[in-house]
Design an enzyme around this catalytic site. Structure first.
Site: not given
Ligand code: MV4
Length: 451
Positions: A296, A207-208
């Site tokens: 898309r 988790y980032l």
């Molecule tokens: C993550 C992350 C942190 N760490 N993956 C949110 C939507 C999904 N497509 C992927 N997402 C995320 N993946 C890792 N390993 C945090 C998110 C995330 C996020 C990503 C992009 C834009 C907004 C976000 C809001 C909450 C969490």
């Protein structure tokens, strides 16, 4: 060199501002247009401006804009030779893309195989690893039981994020901060995945905590030519809905951009991808991690158009018609700065949807101000669909000029009769962190909580 002919007539399988955007591209290219619409959209601008229109069903999307048989019938009746799916609705539906092909018509998008490949997030990730694109460290594939989940989490290191294989948009995502949180997070993620996507498979990643959302726009033809048009920073979001997007990202420099661009171009060419597409990355501490690929055109495509001068919808139509890309990577220069403010018909504080009649309308204008909207005075925003009613897209020679122009355009914009999030954008344009470009994907939600 002779190019394949363009389409004679395109059916636009969408509504609202994006239908209008596609219609304008068709007009300029000399392509006839067919609008489809639900009963709720009979008075819509895209219906008025199209050469022909077909009512394909009642207001609910599932009976109209998602009704594949009705849309294909409309294409048959009107003799359209291609279908543009726009954004949302059927734009990433491989079954629909296949049906369109089987009807002897062209789906304006990538092949059904590429849509399927990217729709499955584990397959997408594996594909990108093979193509040399950096991804977030995590499980090799799906995680089949709780015990393996705990083991995998310990290997990856905490915190971990459990994600749905068929996911996207944040549904079915759960964080576990220690080993004893894993079983619960795993069970919840599976249940949510099952409920939302009908597939309960999940996978795991590190988790980032404070990443930015940075996405790269690509364009490829069927002859192996692939270019990128730089990145967009879409970190300003709420509940996975983007609110404010910028191109280029205030966090990158030309060197990092070029490096990422090369990796992306090589991957897209190797995949044999055709069409426009977007690779979404998380960017943290100078490192990129691939998340998902959207197959898309995207809502925020205009900011890329303003800084590159390339009409992405026209290019999308040309490559779908089998034409060879006339642009090379050397033709793409990022000039100046662009910002998109999504204008949603929602209360700016509660985000409660606000459908209804537009009693007064005045759009801003002037140098560098573009408004993509289907609104007009007297238009009724129906309650059945997405709340996006306009995109204010602003260009400036540099970021600071762009932000000043955003403020000035927002001040001019009059939309009466409904609530919109214009007041939120007015605040954002004045925020110190935004002006400094200093924000991550959690910035907006934290800001909203603190008020
Ligand atoms: C993550 C992350 C942190 N760490 N993956 C949110 C939507 C999904 N497509 C992927 N997402 C995320 N993946 C890792 N390993 C945090 C998110 C995330 C996020 C990503 C992009 C834009 C907004 C976000 C809001 C909450 C969490």
């Amino acid at each position: 060199m002779t190019q394949k002919p363009l389409f004679d007539k395109i059916l636009i399988a969408n509504r609202g501002e994006i239908a209008l955007r596609i219609l304008r591209a068709c007009r300029e290219m000399g392509i006839k247009t067919v609008a489809i619409h639900s009963t709720a959209d009979a008075d819509s601008m895209h219906v008025r401006l199209a050469d022909e229109s077909v009512c394909i069903g009642p207001a609910p999307s599932k009976d109209s804009y998602l009704n594949m048989a009705a849309i294909l019938s409309a294409a048959d009746i009107t003799g359209a030779d291609a279908i543009h799916p726009g954004v949302g609705f059927l734009s990433e539906n491989a079954t629909f893309a296949r049906m369109v092909e089987e009807h002897g018509k062209v789906f304006i998008g990538p092949t059904p195989e590429h849509i399927d490949m990217m729709g499955d997030k584990i397959t997408a990730k594996k594909t990108m690893i093979e193509l040399g694109v950096p991804v977030v460290p995590g499980s090799d594939g799906g995680i089949q039981d709780e015990e393996i989940a705990v083991e995998t989490a310990k290997k990856i290191g905490f915190p971990v994020l459990i994600k749905a294989t068929s996911g996207g948009g944040g549904k079915g995502m759960k964080v576990a901060r220690s080993a004893d949180e894993v079983p619960q997070a795993y069970k919840l993620a599976r249940a949510e995945a099952k409920a939302n996507f009908g597939n309960d498979e999940v996978y795991m990643e590190r988790y980032l905590g404070k990443p930015r959302h940075i996405e790269v726009q690509v364009l490829a033809d069927q002859y192996g030519n692939a270019i990128n048009l730089g990145e967009r920073d879409c970190s300003i979001q709420r509940r996975h809905q983007k609110i404010w997007e910028e191109a280029p990202s205030p966090a990158l420099n030309a060197k990092i951009r070029a490096e990422l661009g090369q990796v992306v171009n090589k991957a897209i060419a190797k995949m044999g991808y055709r069409g426009v597409g977007t690779l979404e990355f998380l960017y943290e501490n100078g490192e990129f991690f691939f998340m998902e690929m959207n197959t898309r055109i995207q809502v925020e495509h205009p900011i890329t158009e303003l800084v590159t001068g390339v009409d992405l919808v026209k290019e999308q139509i040309k490559v779908a018609a089998g034409q060879k890309l006339q642009l090379t990577q050397d033709d793409i220069k990022i000039n100046g700065h662009a910002i998109e403010c999504r204008i949603n018909a929602e209360n700016a504080e509660t985000f409660i949807p606000s459908p209804g009649e537009i009693t007064r309308y005045h759009a801003p204008g002037g140098w560098g101000v573009r408004v993509d909207s289907h609104m007009y005075q007297g238009y009724r925003v129906p309650p059945h669909y997405d709340s996006l009613v306009a995109k204010l897209v602003v260009y400036g020679h540099d970021r600071s000029e762009c932000i000043s122009r955003v403020e000035s355009a927002l001040r001019e914009y009059v939309i009466d009769g409904i609530d919109t999030i214009i007041p939120l954008h007015q605040k954002l344009a004045k925020e110190t962190d935004i002006v400094a470009g200093d924000y991550d994907i959690h910035w907006l939600e934290k800001k909203l909580k603190s008020h």
